[in-house]
Design a protein around this motif. Structure first.
Motif, PDB file in Angstrom:
ATOM      1  N   ALA A 252       1.016  -1.066  -0.208  1.00  0.00           N
ATOM      2  CA  ALA A 252      -0.104   0.122   0.001  1.00  0.00           C
ATOM      3  C   ALA A 252       0.954   1.742   0.097  1.00  0.00           C
ATOM      4  O   ALA A 252       2.330   0.951   0.157  1.00  0.00           O
ATOM      5  CB  ALA A 252      -1.010  -0.015   1.279  1.00  0.00           C
ATOM      6  N   LEU A 253       0.537   2.438  -0.583  1.00  0.00           N
ATOM      7  CA  LEU A 253       0.697   3.754   0.105  1.00  0.00           C
ATOM      8  C   LEU A 253       0.651   3.632   1.574  1.00  0.00           C
ATOM      9  O   LEU A 253      -0.198   3.608   2.135  1.00  0.00           O
ATOM     10  CB  LEU A 253       0.074   4.385  -0.551  1.00  0.00           C
ATOM     11  CG  LEU A 253      -0.061   4.418  -2.197  1.00  0.00           C
ATOM     12  CD1 LEU A 253      -0.499   5.786  -2.911  1.00  0.00           C
ATOM     13  CD2 LEU A 253       1.477   4.616  -2.746  1.00  0.00           C
ATOM     14  N   TYR A 254       1.576   4.585   2.201  1.00  0.00           N
ATOM     15  CA  TYR A 254       1.372   5.555   3.729  1.00  0.00           C
ATOM     16  C   TYR A 254       1.581   6.658   3.896  1.00  0.00           C
ATOM     17  O   TYR A 254       2.313   7.421   3.544  1.00  0.00           O
ATOM     18  CB  TYR A 254       1.821   4.474   4.493  1.00  0.00           C
ATOM     19  CG  TYR A 254       1.724   4.702   5.849  1.00  0.00           C
ATOM     20  CD1 TYR A 254       0.613   4.663   6.511  1.00  0.00           C
ATOM     21  CD2 TYR A 254       2.642   5.555   6.780  1.00  0.00           C
ATOM     22  CE1 TYR A 254       0.421   4.502   8.233  1.00  0.00           C
ATOM     23  CE2 TYR A 254       2.503   5.628   8.361  1.00  0.00           C
ATOM     24  CZ  TYR A 254       1.310   5.335   8.723  1.00  0.00           C
ATOM     25  OH  TYR A 254       1.152   5.500  10.224  1.00  0.00           O
TER      26      TYR A 254
ATOM     27  N   GLN B 265      -7.302   0.675  -5.531  1.00  0.00           N
ATOM     28  CA  GLN B 265      -8.211   2.086  -5.781  1.00  0.00           C
ATOM     29  C   GLN B 265      -8.097   2.615  -6.815  1.00  0.00           C
ATOM     30  O   GLN B 265      -8.338   4.038  -7.128  1.00  0.00           O
ATOM     31  CB  GLN B 265      -8.466   2.938  -4.528  1.00  0.00           C
ATOM     32  CG  GLN B 265      -9.215   2.265  -3.284  1.00  0.00           C
ATOM     33  CD  GLN B 265      -8.052   2.963  -1.994  1.00  0.00           C
ATOM     34  OE1 GLN B 265      -6.973   3.766  -1.643  1.00  0.00           O
ATOM     35  NE2 GLN B 265      -9.058   2.207  -0.511  1.00  0.00           N
ATOM     36  N   GLY B 266      -7.873   1.798  -8.025  1.00  0.00           N
ATOM     37  CA  GLY B 266      -7.876   2.734  -9.099  1.00  0.00           C
ATOM     38  C   GLY B 266      -6.124   3.338  -9.449  1.00  0.00           C
ATOM     39  O   GLY B 266      -6.344   3.812 -10.480  1.00  0.00           O
TER      40      GLY B 266
ATOM     41  N   ALA C 199       1.651   6.020  -6.349  1.00  0.00           N
ATOM     42  CA  ALA C 199       0.955   7.365  -6.386  1.00  0.00           C
ATOM     43  C   ALA C 199       0.624   7.911  -7.542  1.00  0.00           C
ATOM     44  O   ALA C 199       1.670   8.805  -8.541  1.00  0.00           O
ATOM     45  CB  ALA C 199       1.818   7.961  -5.504  1.00  0.00           C
ATOM     46  N   SER C 200      -0.100   8.550  -7.343  1.00  0.00           N
ATOM     47  CA  SER C 200      -0.498   9.550  -8.462  1.00  0.00           C
ATOM     48  C   SER C 200      -0.283  11.146  -8.193  1.00  0.00           C
ATOM     49  O   SER C 200       0.824  10.487  -6.911  1.00  0.00           O
ATOM     50  CB  SER C 200      -2.280   9.763  -9.279  1.00  0.00           C
ATOM     51  OG  SER C 200      -3.004  10.045  -7.737  1.00  0.00           O
TER      52      SER C 200
END
Ligand code: NAD
Length: 475
Positions: free
Chosen positions: A6-8, A17-18, A39-40
């Protein structure tokens, strides 16, 4: 089961989530372990704003509270070392014992920072006018952006994170997309230790896009990078253009001098063991060997025999002494070094090729009879390749050792106190190890000179890169 990825950001673990994802590969068999969310730009902005907001309170936090969190992270690291180590072996390849050893040593790093952050002192300068008070304060620099590589994923990340957080800074860290599990485990440990949201943020992405975006952001005040010299120079140039403080831990090409009075058997055994550590993917790995004529043949024989006995295999196999290279792109690099040496008259005494099995394995390799301008003698091999050359005169050997733009670590084996002293002072290197391997402890500074970097991590110097000096005078 592999680590959840995940990102944190701002104290929250954010899944796919897309978001775009990147596959994480097991280098021991080429299988896919998981999908890493990238990450976007909105995620990077969220991390920047979270780190900026958190800094306003974290900078004033008590060093005792910061220390307690770092201690808790040390404790959790020890408790979870087996599980974190297993995931690290899965996505990076190193033998399980090395992986668990890395986590345990990082617990010591966290403990060291927990101790030292309570001792970030300023000073009082006696004033010319007795009514004046002159104070030197050391304050946290602000939001830090850090970029860490895949060879020691837990170690390199935790050193930067502990130094930043212990100093009162907040940090956004981009970990290694190839081997992300250890950095996820660090985020989980700090989360569980009660670190306030936003103080630590973990992102993943296309490396140059993320670093470019974060370093240009006016929110970021400090940049810390561990990786190759060319990338380090690019990031340092960008940081310089925006007048941001840097710590650069870059590549090395560590010379080894074996003097005629050395204990040859001991030197050969220890150097062979250190050489295959993490399949040679270590910035302080011994990479250029200069062996005195008198002991050259004896050393080459012993050293080659030691490497020939190394058991190469899947890091989860308890008998394995050397695992695969961390990713597929390292194999052609290794082959290029060997082919170039051969084309210049070099002999391949051992290995010299990819091991034919699933995964990204390359044999422990010994090269001899090659010139000093061979590729492997001038570029960091970052793999299990040992080029052995000979020397007759110590002045000449020292000049050859100092001839490259690198200056990270250097090694020498001798029983002469006089020569040991000379080597300690004359080798152009951030760290010099004589008759043993003693770098990378929490209490000792780790860092390079010349192209190998700027600044130190660990030791009493560890917070220097994360603090600014302020002078306050009052009457
Ligand atoms: P690479 O230079 O592409 O990547 C090395 C590391 O830097 C990776 O973790 C990568 O994600 C990161 N990186 C690359 N470009 C970046 C950028 N613009 N911004 C931020 N991070 C960036 O090469 P590689 O194939 O992964 O590794 C090969 C070389 O990297 C080795 O030969 C070695 O010299 C160097 N390296 C050094 C260390 C070290 O501890 N000093 C660790 C890993 C790799």
């Amino acid at each position: 089961m592999y680590q959840h990825l995940a990102l944190y950001i701002n104290g929250q673990f954010l899944d796919g989530q897309g978001r775009q994802t990147q596959a994480v590969i097991n280098p021991a068999d080429g299988s896919t372990l998981g999908q890493l969310p990238l990450a976007s730009q909105a995620d990077l902005d969220a991390a920047l704003h979270a780190a900026q907001a958190a800094f306003q309170s974290w900078r004033h936090s008590s060093p005792m509270d910061r220390s307690a969190i770092l201690r808790k992270v040390a404790e959790l690291s020890r408790e979870r070392a087996q599980e974190i180590g297993r995931n690290l072996t899965l996505d990076q390849g190193k033998p399980l014992a090395e992986a668990v050893g890395e986590i345990m040593s990082c617990a010591d790093h966290a403990d060291w920072h927990a101790e030292e952050c309570r001792r970030i002192y300023g000073r009082v300068i006696p004033a010319r006018n007795p009514k004046v008070q002159q104070l030197v304060l050391r304050e946290p620099i602000g939001v830090c952006a850090a970029f860490t590589p895949w060879n020691f994923p837990y170690n390199q990340a935790i050193r930067k994170i502990c130094a930043a957080i212990g100093a009162g800074c907040t940090i956004i860290l981009k970990g290694p997309e190839d081997s992300p599990s250890a950095v996820m485990a660090i985020a989980q440990a700090f989360h569980d230790a009660g670190l306030p949201p936003g103080v630590l943020n973990i992102v993943w992405g296309v490396p140059h896009e993320v670093s470019d975006y974060l370093i240009r952001s006016p929110i970021v005040r400090k940049v810390s990078f561990t990786g190759s010299v060319p990338v380090g120079k690019q990031l340092a140039a960008l940081a310089g253009a925006h007048m941001k403080r840097i710590t650069m831990e870059l590549g090395g090409h560590s010379p080894v001098l074996v003097l005629p009075d050395a204990d040859v058997a001991r030197a050969a055994r220890q150097l062979a063991r250190f050489k295959i550590r993490n399949a040679g993917q270590v910035c302080i790995s011994p990479t250029r060997f200069y062996i005195h004529d008198d002991i050259y043949t004896a050393f080459v024989d012993r050293f080659t025999q030691e490497l020939a006995n190394v058991k190469v295999g899947d890091g989860l196999d308890p008998d394995t002494q050397m695992g695969p290279l961390a990713h597929e792109r390292r194999i052609p690099m290794m082959q290029k070094f060997v082919d170039n040496a051969r084309s210049l008259g070099g002999k391949v005494l051992l290995g010299g090729e990819q091991i034919k099995r699933d995964g990204f394995f390359f044999s422990p390799t010994v090269l001899t009879d090659l010139p000093d301008d061979a590729l492997v003698m001038t570029e960091e091999p970052f793999g299990p390749i040992a080029p052995l050359t000979r020397y007759s005169d110590l002045d000449d050997a020292i000049a050859r050792a100092n001839s490259l733009p690198f200056g990270l670590s250097a090694y020498a084996f001798t029983q002469s106190l006089q020569d040991a002293h000379r080597l300690g002072t004359e080798l152009e290197s951030g760290m010099v190890n004589i008759n043993h391997f003693g770098s990378s402890l929490p209490e000792t500074p780790f860092g390079g000179v010349k192209d190998s970097g700027i600044g130190s991590e660990g030791g009493a110097e560890t917070f220097d890169g994360y603090l600014v000096t302020k002078f306050v005078t009052q009457i």
